[in-house]
Write a protein that holds these residues in place. Structure first.
Motif, PDB file in Angstrom:
ATOM      1  N   LYS A  94      30.645 -12.473  40.016  1.00  0.00           N
ATOM      2  CA  LYS A  94      32.134 -13.163  39.774  1.00  0.00           C
ATOM      3  C   LYS A  94      32.831 -12.512  38.798  1.00  0.00           C
ATOM      4  CE  LYS A  94      31.184 -16.933  42.368  1.00  0.00           C
ATOM      5  NZ  LYS A  94      31.824 -17.281  43.722  1.00  0.00           N
ATOM      6  N   GLY A  95      34.228 -12.460  39.071  1.00  0.00           N
ATOM      7  CA  GLY A  95      35.110 -12.158  37.943  1.00  0.00           C
ATOM      8  C   GLY A  95      35.191 -13.381  36.956  1.00  0.00           C
ATOM      9  N   GLN A  96      35.003 -13.053  35.722  1.00  0.00           N
ATOM     10  CA  GLN A  96      34.840 -14.078  34.521  1.00  0.00           C
ATOM     11  C   GLN A  96      35.928 -13.815  33.396  1.00  0.00           C
ATOM     12  OE1 GLN A  96      31.244 -13.956  32.039  1.00  0.00           O
ATOM     13  NE2 GLN A  96      31.246 -16.218  32.439  1.00  0.00           N
ATOM     14  N   ILE A  97      36.845 -14.595  33.170  1.00  0.00           N
ATOM     15  CA  ILE A  97      37.688 -14.492  32.333  1.00  0.00           C
ATOM     16  C   ILE A  97      37.608 -15.576  31.299  1.00  0.00           C
ATOM     17  CG2 ILE A  97      40.154 -14.735  31.735  1.00  0.00           C
ATOM     18  CD1 ILE A  97      40.470 -13.313  34.713  1.00  0.00           C
ATOM     19  N   ILE A  98      37.431 -15.244  30.129  1.00  0.00           N
ATOM     20  CA  ILE A  98      37.322 -16.433  28.886  1.00  0.00           C
ATOM     21  C   ILE A  98      38.454 -16.306  28.022  1.00  0.00           C
ATOM     22  CG2 ILE A  98      35.688 -17.211  27.222  1.00  0.00           C
ATOM     23  CD1 ILE A  98      34.178 -16.976  29.504  1.00  0.00           C
ATOM     24  N   ILE A  99      39.064 -17.515  27.981  1.00  0.00           N
ATOM     25  CA  ILE A  99      40.372 -17.480  26.904  1.00  0.00           C
ATOM     26  C   ILE A  99      39.997 -18.455  25.757  1.00  0.00           C
ATOM     27  CG2 ILE A  99      42.744 -18.402  27.031  1.00  0.00           C
ATOM     28  CD1 ILE A  99      42.486 -17.603  30.083  1.00  0.00           C
ATOM     29  N   ASP A 100      40.139 -18.110  24.694  1.00  0.00           N
ATOM     30  CA  ASP A 100      39.819 -19.077  23.391  1.00  0.00           C
ATOM     31  C   ASP A 100      41.059 -20.016  23.192  1.00  0.00           C
ATOM     32  OD1 ASP A 100      40.537 -19.111  20.359  1.00  0.00           O
ATOM     33  OD2 ASP A 100      38.236 -19.047  20.632  1.00  0.00           O
ATOM     34  N   LYS A 101      40.923 -21.249  23.217  1.00  0.00           N
ATOM     35  CA  LYS A 101      41.676 -22.427  23.008  1.00  0.00           C
ATOM     36  C   LYS A 101      42.821 -22.066  21.860  1.00  0.00           C
ATOM     37  CE  LYS A 101      39.523 -25.907  25.020  1.00  0.00           C
ATOM     38  NZ  LYS A 101      39.099 -27.540  25.110  1.00  0.00           N
ATOM     39  N   GLU A 102      42.266 -21.742  20.601  1.00  0.00           N
ATOM     40  CA  GLU A 102      43.014 -21.506  19.534  1.00  0.00           C
ATOM     41  C   GLU A 102      44.011 -20.362  19.816  1.00  0.00           C
ATOM     42  OE1 GLU A 102      41.043 -21.109  15.479  1.00  0.00           O
ATOM     43  OE2 GLU A 102      40.159 -22.989  15.787  1.00  0.00           O
ATOM     44  N   GLU A 103      43.384 -19.009  20.307  1.00  0.00           N
ATOM     45  CA  GLU A 103      44.164 -17.746  20.610  1.00  0.00           C
ATOM     46  C   GLU A 103      45.518 -18.220  21.590  1.00  0.00           C
ATOM     47  OE1 GLU A 103      42.804 -13.990  21.512  1.00  0.00           O
ATOM     48  OE2 GLU A 103      41.007 -14.396  20.329  1.00  0.00           O
ATOM     49  N   LEU A 104      45.169 -18.994  22.734  1.00  0.00           N
ATOM     50  CA  LEU A 104      46.090 -19.349  23.513  1.00  0.00           C
ATOM     51  C   LEU A 104      47.205 -20.251  22.857  1.00  0.00           C
ATOM     52  CD1 LEU A 104      46.834 -19.707  26.488  1.00  0.00           C
ATOM     53  CD2 LEU A 104      45.614 -21.767  26.560  1.00  0.00           C
ATOM     54  N   GLU A 105      46.858 -21.011  21.900  1.00  0.00           N
ATOM     55  CA  GLU A 105      48.036 -21.952  21.462  1.00  0.00           C
ATOM     56  C   GLU A 105      48.699 -21.099  20.531  1.00  0.00           C
ATOM     57  OE1 GLU A 105      48.191 -25.849  18.303  1.00  0.00           O
ATOM     58  OE2 GLU A 105      46.351 -25.307  19.354  1.00  0.00           O
ATOM     59  N   ASP A 106      48.024 -19.892  19.688  1.00  0.00           N
ATOM     60  CA  ASP A 106      48.807 -19.132  18.865  1.00  0.00           C
ATOM     61  C   ASP A 106      49.887 -18.401  19.628  1.00  0.00           C
ATOM     62  OD1 ASP A 106      47.509 -20.051  16.707  1.00  0.00           O
ATOM     63  OD2 ASP A 106      46.080 -18.207  16.560  1.00  0.00           O
ATOM     64  N   GLU A 107      49.261 -17.751  20.944  1.00  0.00           N
ATOM     65  CA  GLU A 107      49.990 -17.055  21.524  1.00  0.00           C
ATOM     66  C   GLU A 107      50.987 -17.629  22.506  1.00  0.00           C
ATOM     67  OE1 GLU A 107      50.170 -13.432  21.709  1.00  0.00           O
ATOM     68  OE2 GLU A 107      48.516 -13.537  19.960  1.00  0.00           O
ATOM     69  N   CYS A 108      50.885 -18.688  23.178  1.00  0.00           N
ATOM     70  CA  CYS A 108      51.643 -19.301  24.385  1.00  0.00           C
ATOM     71  C   CYS A 108      52.009 -20.766  23.862  1.00  0.00           C
ATOM     72  CB  CYS A 108      50.665 -19.446  25.401  1.00  0.00           C
ATOM     73  SG  CYS A 108      50.124 -17.971  26.023  1.00  0.00           S
ATOM     74  N   GLY A 109      51.873 -21.305  22.713  1.00  0.00           N
ATOM     75  CA  GLY A 109      51.967 -22.525  22.204  1.00  0.00           C
ATOM     76  C   GLY A 109      51.995 -23.656  23.190  1.00  0.00           C
ATOM     77  N   GLU A 110      53.117 -23.803  24.190  1.00  0.00           N
ATOM     78  CA  GLU A 110      53.313 -25.296  24.648  1.00  0.00           C
ATOM     79  C   GLU A 110      51.950 -25.352  25.931  1.00  0.00           C
ATOM     80  OE1 GLU A 110      55.169 -27.773  23.594  1.00  0.00           O
ATOM     81  OE2 GLU A 110      55.086 -26.858  22.067  1.00  0.00           O
ATOM     82  N   MET A 111      51.738 -24.163  26.195  1.00  0.00           N
ATOM     83  CA  MET A 111      51.032 -24.169  27.508  1.00  0.00           C
ATOM     84  C   MET A 111      49.449 -24.923  27.330  1.00  0.00           C
ATOM     85  SD  MET A 111      49.205 -21.022  29.706  1.00  0.00           S
ATOM     86  CE  MET A 111      50.610 -20.391  30.579  1.00  0.00           C
ATOM     87  N   ASP A 112      49.582 -26.116  28.279  1.00  0.00           N
ATOM     88  CA  ASP A 112      48.229 -26.865  28.318  1.00  0.00           C
ATOM     89  C   ASP A 112      47.415 -26.430  29.306  1.00  0.00           C
ATOM     90  OD1 ASP A 112      49.459 -27.809  30.807  1.00  0.00           O
ATOM     91  OD2 ASP A 112      49.926 -29.590  30.189  1.00  0.00           O
ATOM     92  N   ALA A 113      46.125 -27.090  29.670  1.00  0.00           N
ATOM     93  CA  ALA A 113      44.952 -26.901  30.508  1.00  0.00           C
ATOM     94  C   ALA A 113      45.581 -26.817  31.768  1.00  0.00           C
ATOM     95  CB  ALA A 113      43.988 -27.608  30.062  1.00  0.00           C
ATOM     96  N   ASP A 114      46.413 -27.703  32.189  1.00  0.00           N
ATOM     97  CA  ASP A 114      46.866 -27.665  33.502  1.00  0.00           C
ATOM     98  C   ASP A 114      47.807 -26.799  34.116  1.00  0.00           C
ATOM     99  OD1 ASP A 114      45.536 -30.231  33.945  1.00  0.00           O
ATOM    100  OD2 ASP A 114      47.247 -31.555  33.604  1.00  0.00           O
ATOM    101  N   GLU A 115      48.427 -26.433  32.978  1.00  0.00           N
ATOM    102  CA  GLU A 115      49.681 -25.327  33.406  1.00  0.00           C
ATOM    103  C   GLU A 115      48.874 -24.052  33.699  1.00  0.00           C
ATOM    104  OE1 GLU A 115      53.393 -23.111  31.526  1.00  0.00           O
ATOM    105  OE2 GLU A 115      52.398 -24.929  30.548  1.00  0.00           O
ATOM    106  N   LEU A 116      47.596 -23.814  32.820  1.00  0.00           N
ATOM    107  CA  LEU A 116      46.686 -22.494  32.687  1.00  0.00           C
ATOM    108  C   LEU A 116      46.062 -22.528  34.006  1.00  0.00           C
ATOM    109  CD1 LEU A 116      45.572 -19.882  31.554  1.00  0.00           C
ATOM    110  CD2 LEU A 116      44.128 -21.409  30.272  1.00  0.00           C
ATOM    111  N   MET A 117      45.491 -23.644  34.252  1.00  0.00           N
ATOM    112  CA  MET A 117      44.687 -23.780  35.571  1.00  0.00           C
ATOM    113  C   MET A 117      45.528 -23.388  36.737  1.00  0.00           C
ATOM    114  SD  MET A 117      42.393 -26.940  36.920  1.00  0.00           S
ATOM    115  CE  MET A 117      43.801 -28.081  37.282  1.00  0.00           C
TER     116      MET A 117
END
Length: 204
Positions: A94-117
């Protein structure tokens, strides 16, 4: 630009903070630019303590040396090499991509889990999982590059991005001696320059 697999490997290297000159040397080595040697892929499968499945992928100019080193790593951890296919059926590629929640918040601020999904699924991802401190996105191997590039363009930071062998089920190790033996095998494989990837179904 014309080699999506190479693009993915370079992205993985950069995600692990590998310097550009090291990446360039690796590409030249694999292309045979530094010598007349030709490099081949070889995969080894086997078992660690308590039946932990291990897959070892290598790139080598000397299969005998590599086979000996891999066998030695298994033996020193009281494991055993098996035949081709003996454990790979327990994994899905499988292609596997891991995203750290803290890093996501630092870089993308408002983006929530539903939007990312939705961003991942719209790009062609198969599955989206939320862990305690990270998100995991899974794709079919052929769709991996497109999904990774879509996330990259959206400015989403990725801790890991690779085509991986994902275990269908995981094995627990409760005995400290088993953990120590498996770790010995994994450490020896990690130190081997011919080894490119190691996959296990150990539930760390």
């Amino acid at each position: 630009n014309n080699n999506s697999k190479l693009r993915d490997v370079i992205a993985k290297a950069k995600a692990n903070n590998m310097p550009n000159d090291t990446i360039d040397r690796g590409i030249k080595k694999a292309a045979g630019a530094d010598s007349a040697d030709s490099y081949e892929h070889a995969t080894y499968e086997g078992y660690g303590p308590n039946g932990v499945a291990i897959i070892v992928e290598t790139l080598t100019d000397n299969k005998n040396r590599t086979a000996s080193n891999v066998r030695n790593a298994f033996t020193k951890g009281y494991g055993s090499i098996g035949t081709q296919g003996c454990v790979s059926f327990m994994f899905d590629q499988k292609g596997q991509i891991i995203i750290d929640k803290e890093e996501l918040e630092d870089e993308c601020g408002e983006m929530d889990a539903d939007e990312l999904m939705m961003t991942a699924l719209d790009a062609g991802a198969e599955d989206f999982n939320e862990e305690e401190d990270s998100f995991e996105i899974l794709t079919a191997p052929d769709d991996f590059s497109a999904v990774r590039e879509t996330l990259e363009k959206a400015g989403i930071p990725m801790v890991e991005a690779q085509v991986a062998m994902v275990p269908q089920t995981y094995v627990d190790l409760t005995d400290e001696k088993d953990v120590k033996n498996l770790q010995r095998t994994l450490d020896l494989l990690d130190e081997d320059d011919d080894v490119t990837d190691v996959w296990t179904n150990w539930n760390e």
